[in-house]
Design a protein around this motif. Structure first.
Motif, PDB file in Angstrom:
ATOM      1  N   LEU A   1       6.858 -13.376   7.104  1.00  0.00           N
ATOM      2  CA  LEU A   1       5.849 -12.516   7.394  1.00  0.00           C
ATOM      3  C   LEU A   1       4.415 -13.309   6.765  1.00  0.00           C
ATOM      4  N   SER A   2       3.291 -12.463   6.970  1.00  0.00           N
ATOM      5  CA  SER A   2       2.087 -12.750   6.393  1.00  0.00           C
ATOM      6  C   SER A   2       1.578 -11.611   5.604  1.00  0.00           C
ATOM      7  N   PHE A   3       0.905 -11.839   4.658  1.00  0.00           N
ATOM      8  CA  PHE A   3       0.523 -10.706   3.488  1.00  0.00           C
ATOM      9  C   PHE A   3      -1.017 -11.147   3.018  1.00  0.00           C
ATOM     10  N   ARG A   4      -1.529 -10.163   2.691  1.00  0.00           N
ATOM     11  CA  ARG A   4      -2.900 -10.148   1.824  1.00  0.00           C
ATOM     12  C   ARG A   4      -2.506  -9.704   0.264  1.00  0.00           C
ATOM     13  N   CYS A   5      -3.132 -10.137  -0.605  1.00  0.00           N
ATOM     14  CA  CYS A   5      -2.887  -9.859  -2.077  1.00  0.00           C
ATOM     15  C   CYS A   5      -3.730 -10.225  -2.728  1.00  0.00           C
ATOM     16  N   ASP A   6      -4.653  -9.640  -3.873  1.00  0.00           N
ATOM     17  CA  ASP A   6      -5.618  -9.725  -4.859  1.00  0.00           C
ATOM     18  C   ASP A   6      -5.211 -10.732  -6.024  1.00  0.00           C
ATOM     19  N   LYS A   7      -3.725 -10.634  -6.136  1.00  0.00           N
ATOM     20  CA  LYS A   7      -3.342 -11.325  -7.333  1.00  0.00           C
ATOM     21  C   LYS A   7      -3.073 -12.882  -6.868  1.00  0.00           C
ATOM     22  N   GLU A   8      -3.277 -13.795  -7.350  1.00  0.00           N
ATOM     23  CA  GLU A   8      -3.240 -15.310  -6.881  1.00  0.00           C
ATOM     24  C   GLU A   8      -1.471 -15.793  -7.178  1.00  0.00           C
ATOM     25  N   ILE A   9      -1.021 -16.059  -5.981  1.00  0.00           N
ATOM     26  CA  ILE A   9       0.281 -16.554  -5.969  1.00  0.00           C
ATOM     27  C   ILE A   9       0.209 -17.925  -5.482  1.00  0.00           C
ATOM     28  N   GLN A  10       1.230 -18.673  -5.976  1.00  0.00           N
ATOM     29  CA  GLN A  10       1.196 -20.195  -5.856  1.00  0.00           C
ATOM     30  C   GLN A  10       2.331 -20.200  -4.691  1.00  0.00           C
ATOM     31  N   VAL A  11       2.130 -21.411  -3.855  1.00  0.00           N
ATOM     32  CA  VAL A  11       2.999 -21.770  -2.723  1.00  0.00           C
ATOM     33  C   VAL A  11       4.236 -22.380  -3.538  1.00  0.00           C
ATOM     34  N   GLY A  12       5.485 -21.833  -3.014  1.00  0.00           N
ATOM     35  CA  GLY A  12       6.801 -22.108  -3.628  1.00  0.00           C
ATOM     36  C   GLY A  12       7.398 -20.979  -4.473  1.00  0.00           C
ATOM     37  N   GLU A  13       6.394 -20.033  -4.936  1.00  0.00           N
ATOM     38  CA  GLU A  13       6.712 -18.968  -5.549  1.00  0.00           C
ATOM     39  C   GLU A  13       7.887 -17.864  -4.773  1.00  0.00           C
ATOM     40  N   SER A  14       8.893 -17.490  -5.376  1.00  0.00           N
ATOM     41  CA  SER A  14       9.816 -16.453  -4.770  1.00  0.00           C
ATOM     42  C   SER A  14       9.818 -14.936  -5.252  1.00  0.00           C
ATOM     43  N   PHE A  15       9.881 -14.073  -4.209  1.00  0.00           N
ATOM     44  CA  PHE A  15       9.578 -12.528  -4.520  1.00  0.00           C
ATOM     45  C   PHE A  15      10.756 -11.763  -3.735  1.00  0.00           C
ATOM     46  N   VAL A  16      11.164 -10.681  -4.246  1.00  0.00           N
ATOM     47  CA  VAL A  16      11.857  -9.449  -3.387  1.00  0.00           C
ATOM     48  C   VAL A  16      10.732  -8.635  -2.849  1.00  0.00           C
ATOM     49  N   ILE A  17      10.339  -8.325  -1.512  1.00  0.00           N
ATOM     50  CA  ILE A  17       9.529  -7.703  -1.130  1.00  0.00           C
ATOM     51  C   ILE A  17       9.854  -6.343  -0.534  1.00  0.00           C
ATOM     52  N   ASP A  18       9.305  -5.137  -0.809  1.00  0.00           N
ATOM     53  CA  ASP A  18       9.902  -4.006  -0.396  1.00  0.00           C
ATOM     54  C   ASP A  18       9.268  -3.351   0.806  1.00  0.00           C
ATOM     55  N   LEU A  19      10.081  -4.054   1.868  1.00  0.00           N
ATOM     56  CA  LEU A  19       9.304  -3.710   3.426  1.00  0.00           C
ATOM     57  C   LEU A  19       9.762  -2.128   3.629  1.00  0.00           C
ATOM     58  N   PRO A  20       9.267  -1.391   4.487  1.00  0.00           N
ATOM     59  CA  PRO A  20       9.570  -0.182   4.610  1.00  0.00           C
ATOM     60  C   PRO A  20      11.131   0.241   5.042  1.00  0.00           C
ATOM     61  N   PHE A  21      11.808  -0.941   5.424  1.00  0.00           N
ATOM     62  CA  PHE A  21      13.241  -0.651   5.960  1.00  0.00           C
ATOM     63  C   PHE A  21      14.199  -1.527   5.319  1.00  0.00           C
ATOM     64  N   ALA A  22      13.615  -2.352   4.176  1.00  0.00           N
ATOM     65  CA  ALA A  22      14.636  -2.976   3.493  1.00  0.00           C
ATOM     66  C   ALA A  22      13.721  -3.760   2.317  1.00  0.00           C
ATOM     67  N   SER A  23      14.465  -4.107   1.173  1.00  0.00           N
ATOM     68  CA  SER A  23      13.721  -5.121   0.177  1.00  0.00           C
ATOM     69  C   SER A  23      14.444  -6.447   0.700  1.00  0.00           C
ATOM     70  N   ILE A  24      13.690  -7.443   0.829  1.00  0.00           N
ATOM     71  CA  ILE A  24      14.107  -8.782   1.332  1.00  0.00           C
ATOM     72  C   ILE A  24      13.330  -9.867   0.524  1.00  0.00           C
ATOM     73  N   PRO A  25      14.278 -10.843   0.003  1.00  0.00           N
ATOM     74  CA  PRO A  25      13.608 -11.998  -0.754  1.00  0.00           C
ATOM     75  C   PRO A  25      12.765 -12.961   0.360  1.00  0.00           C
ATOM     76  N   ILE A  26      11.715 -13.334  -0.199  1.00  0.00           N
ATOM     77  CA  ILE A  26      10.864 -14.192   0.596  1.00  0.00           C
ATOM     78  C   ILE A  26      10.223 -15.272  -0.449  1.00  0.00           C
ATOM     79  N   SER A  27       9.975 -16.331   0.234  1.00  0.00           N
ATOM     80  CA  SER A  27       9.431 -17.587  -0.486  1.00  0.00           C
ATOM     81  C   SER A  27       7.973 -17.859   0.051  1.00  0.00           C
ATOM     82  N   VAL A  28       6.995 -18.056  -0.741  1.00  0.00           N
ATOM     83  CA  VAL A  28       5.705 -18.196   0.046  1.00  0.00           C
ATOM     84  C   VAL A  28       5.324 -19.771   0.146  1.00  0.00           C
ATOM     85  N   VAL A  29       5.105 -19.955   1.356  1.00  0.00           N
ATOM     86  CA  VAL A  29       5.007 -21.313   2.015  1.00  0.00           C
ATOM     87  C   VAL A  29       3.454 -21.752   2.530  1.00  0.00           C
TER      88      VAL A  29
END
Length: 109
Positions: free
Chosen positions: A39-67
């Motif tokens: 996916l692609s997203f916008r965020c005001d917080k600065e995030i580094q490439v390589g960071e990983s998150f669990v994102i809470d989508l409307p249908f599931a919480s899914i792990p992502i890695s920023v590339v």
């Protein structure tokens, strides 16, 4: 320029995500596009490439890695997702009647 492997669907989801490293919450995340791979997203917080998150989508919480990052816009790939999560993604890319949400989005242009 590299050709995309997966078609993307434009969305407008306001979500939260949590860092997989330190469990800190990131709010004010706006998901812009969504595909089978990420996916692609916008965020005001600065995030580094390589960071990983669990994102809470409307249908599931899914792990992502920023590339990818460009200013306040980010690209991320789904990370180590389960078969169940893959099915949830597929279900949310297609309607119950088998029609593609993607084709609906394209036809609006």
């Amino acid at each position: 320029m590299r050709k995309r492997t997966f078609m993307r669907v434009n969305v407008n989801w306001s979500v939260e995500m949590e860092s997989m490293l330190d469990r800190k919450k990131v709010t004010g995340v706006k998901v812009l596009t969504f595909s089978n791979a990420g996916l692609s997203f916008r965020c005001d917080k600065e995030i580094q490439v390589g960071e990983s998150f669990v994102i809470d989508l409307p249908f599931a919480s899914i792990p992502i890695s920023v590339v990818r990052r460009l200013d306040d816009r980010y690209g991320a790939l789904f990370l180590n997702i389960s078969l169940e999560e893959i099915e949830l993604i597929k279900e949310n890319l297609y309607k119950d009647d088998g029609g593609s949400i993607l084709m609906e989005a394209i036809s609006q242009f």
